[in-house]
Scaffold this motif. Structure first.
Motif, PDB file in Angstrom:
ATOM      1  N   ILE A   1      -2.472   4.128   9.870  1.00  0.00           N
ATOM      2  CA  ILE A   1      -2.071   3.251  10.971  1.00  0.00           C
ATOM      3  C   ILE A   1      -2.274   3.941  12.309  1.00  0.00           C
ATOM      4  N   ASP A   2      -1.799   5.194  12.406  1.00  0.00           N
ATOM      5  CA  ASP A   2      -1.884   5.930  13.668  1.00  0.00           C
ATOM      6  C   ASP A   2      -3.322   6.161  14.093  1.00  0.00           C
ATOM      7  N   ARG A   3      -4.145   6.610  13.166  1.00  0.00           N
ATOM      8  CA  ARG A   3      -5.542   6.922  13.501  1.00  0.00           C
ATOM      9  C   ARG A   3      -6.290   5.683  13.962  1.00  0.00           C
ATOM     10  N   LEU A   4      -6.158   4.589  13.217  1.00  0.00           N
ATOM     11  CA  LEU A   4      -6.908   3.388  13.561  1.00  0.00           C
ATOM     12  C   LEU A   4      -6.427   2.787  14.871  1.00  0.00           C
TER      13      LEU A   4
ATOM     14  N   VAL B   1      -0.125   5.964   4.572  1.00  0.00           N
ATOM     15  CA  VAL B   1      -0.248   4.698   5.299  1.00  0.00           C
ATOM     16  C   VAL B   1       0.066   4.910   6.772  1.00  0.00           C
ATOM     17  N   ARG B   2       1.100   5.690   7.072  1.00  0.00           N
ATOM     18  CA  ARG B   2       1.459   5.962   8.466  1.00  0.00           C
ATOM     19  C   ARG B   2       0.307   6.630   9.202  1.00  0.00           C
TER      20      ARG B   2
ATOM     21  N   THR C   1       0.829  -1.209   0.000  1.00  0.00           N
ATOM     22  CA  THR C   1       0.000   0.000   0.000  1.00  0.00           C
ATOM     23  C   THR C   1       0.860   1.254   0.000  1.00  0.00           C
ATOM     24  N   ALA C   2       1.906   1.274   0.807  1.00  0.00           N
ATOM     25  CA  ALA C   2       2.796   2.441   0.853  1.00  0.00           C
ATOM     26  C   ALA C   2       3.435   2.693  -0.506  1.00  0.00           C
ATOM     27  N   HIS C   3       3.768   1.639  -1.216  1.00  0.00           N
ATOM     28  CA  HIS C   3       4.376   1.796  -2.534  1.00  0.00           C
ATOM     29  C   HIS C   3       3.396   2.436  -3.516  1.00  0.00           C
TER      30      HIS C   3
END
Length: 402
Positions: free
Chosen positions: A313-316, A309-310, A300-302
């Motif tokens: 990740i942080d929010r979830l 993506v970061r 996904t980051a690619h």
């Protein structure tokens, strides 16, 4: 509905001076609940209680056999209520009034009991007519049904309201290249509800209404991750791997105990044995599950960018454990979803140098948690004793995740 908020960072135990993080308090509760389930199951087998308390005759009328098993399981559900109350009415950030919690709990526990008894009846009939092979075959089919109907079951267990797809989600889904016809937006009072793919072959994607609060780039990243999970086959491998794991467990339990699941006593013996097998899965299956999370993050980051993506990740994670860092031992044993710091670090180490990262054929997404949900077919209670969902019916079918 009025809720009482809790702080995200700390939780005061019994109102005293001792304090620990919210995530560690829930982990301690989960360890206690799973441990209690394991001790109860081991005691049933060690002291041969099923053969003493229930009929060992396959000639017992089916309805009477199922009712007798149901009564025993109801005792277990009632005995576990203190853990559920701690996990659903105390150790949560948004506390519902006690009558509201109890109404939700009764609804969820009732659905679980009904599902258990339907599965018990089918397994008993299969064992009485086709023997062990028939029972194992029916167990496999029951797991496929639970996997296929995960979203409908989630809505039976908890009060999840369907919402219309807003323009923000339409735009984000287009950017993530997900067909709108696949989306189902459900509103849950539990902030840890993350939805996910339902069905064996990922035909429908449940999106939490809370995700509409995400910034657009983070929402696109979260949706793109779900797309990769489906298109790479990681979801399918997670479901099939979980079915294979549970089926292996049933075969071992029946071989080691000699239980005849065509009888009430044999059904309770199977439930106890499968509870111990589920505990083994709780210890072993998180490791391949974490590997799948890392791989999907990298792909996904690619495609959409590391920063998006970061942030996703942080929010979830803040809506779930909100535990940025864990020790290696704690993460290895208890967490199928890595901490956000571990995921951030892996995004750097997995950055492509000579091509696009891929989700490989060994990656089985949410293998550990699919195994727990599909374990309902074996009457194992561990699926709702683990720390991430104990006492929270909205999460019993669709566990918190990445």
């Amino acid at each position: 509905m009025r809720y009482l908020p809790m702080t995200t960072s700390t939780f005061s135990i019994l109102g005293g001076a001792s304090r620990m993080t919210f995530a560690r308090a829930r982990l301690l509760l989960g360890i206690s609940g799973v441990g209690a389930s394991v001790i109860m199951a081991a005691s049933l087998l060690l002291f041969v209680i099923p053969g003493s308390a229930l009929s060992t005759s396959p000639e017992q009328p089916l309805l009477r056999a199922v009712v007798s098993v149901a009564l025993v399981m109801m005792v277990g559900i009632a005995a576990f209520l203190p853990f559920d109350m701690l996990g659903g009415a105390a150790l949560v950030r948004q506390r519902a009034p006690l009558p509201v919690f109890l109404a939700r709990w009764v609804r969820g526990a009732t659905v679980q009991l009904v599902v258990w008894m339907l599965c018990a009846a089918i397994l008993m009939i299969s064992a009485r007519t086709r023997g062990v092979i028939g029972a194992i075959g029916s167990f496999v089919l029951l797991q496929f049904v639970l996997a296929a109907l995960r979203a409908p079951f989630a809505r039976l267990i908890a009060d999840l309201h369907e919402r219309e797809i807003p323009d923000t989600l339409r735009i984000a889904s287009q950017r993530a290249k997900i067909d709108l016809d696949q989306l189902l937006v459900l509103d849950s009072a539990d902030e840890a509800f993350v939805g996910g793919w339902t069905g064996v072959w990922a035909r429908r994607l449940v999106i939490p209404a809370r995700w509409l609060q995400l910034p657009e780039h983070a929402l696109v990243a979260a949706l793109y991750r779900r797309r990769i999970i489906a298109e790479s086959g990681a979801h399918l491998r997670g479901v099939l791997g979980a079915i294979a794991w549970n089926t292996l467990g049933l075969a071992l339990v029946l071989a080691l105990t000699g239980a005849d699941v065509g009888t009430a006593a044999g059904m309770l013996t199977m439930a106890a044995g499968m509870t111990l097998w589920a505990f083994v899965g709780v210890l072993l299956l998180p490791t391949p599950s974490r590997a799948a999370v890392f791989a999907v993050d990298a792909v996904t980051a690619h495609k959409v960018g590391t920063s998006a993506v970061r942030e996703a990740i942080d929010r979830l994670d803040r809506w779930q454990d909100d535990e940025p860092q864990r020790s290696v031992r704690v993460e290895t044993i208890f967490h199928p979803v890595p901490s956000r710091n571990a995921r951030h670090a892996r995004l750097i180490t997995l950055a492509p140098t000579d091509g696009t990262p891929v989700v490989r054929t060994m990656h089985a997404h949410h293998l550990a948690r699919h195994a727990l949900w599909l374990g309902w077919a074996s009457l194992s209670p561990i699926s709702r004793a683990v720390h991430c969902n104990v006492g929270r019916p909205s999460l019993w079918a669709m566990f918190p995740g990445d």
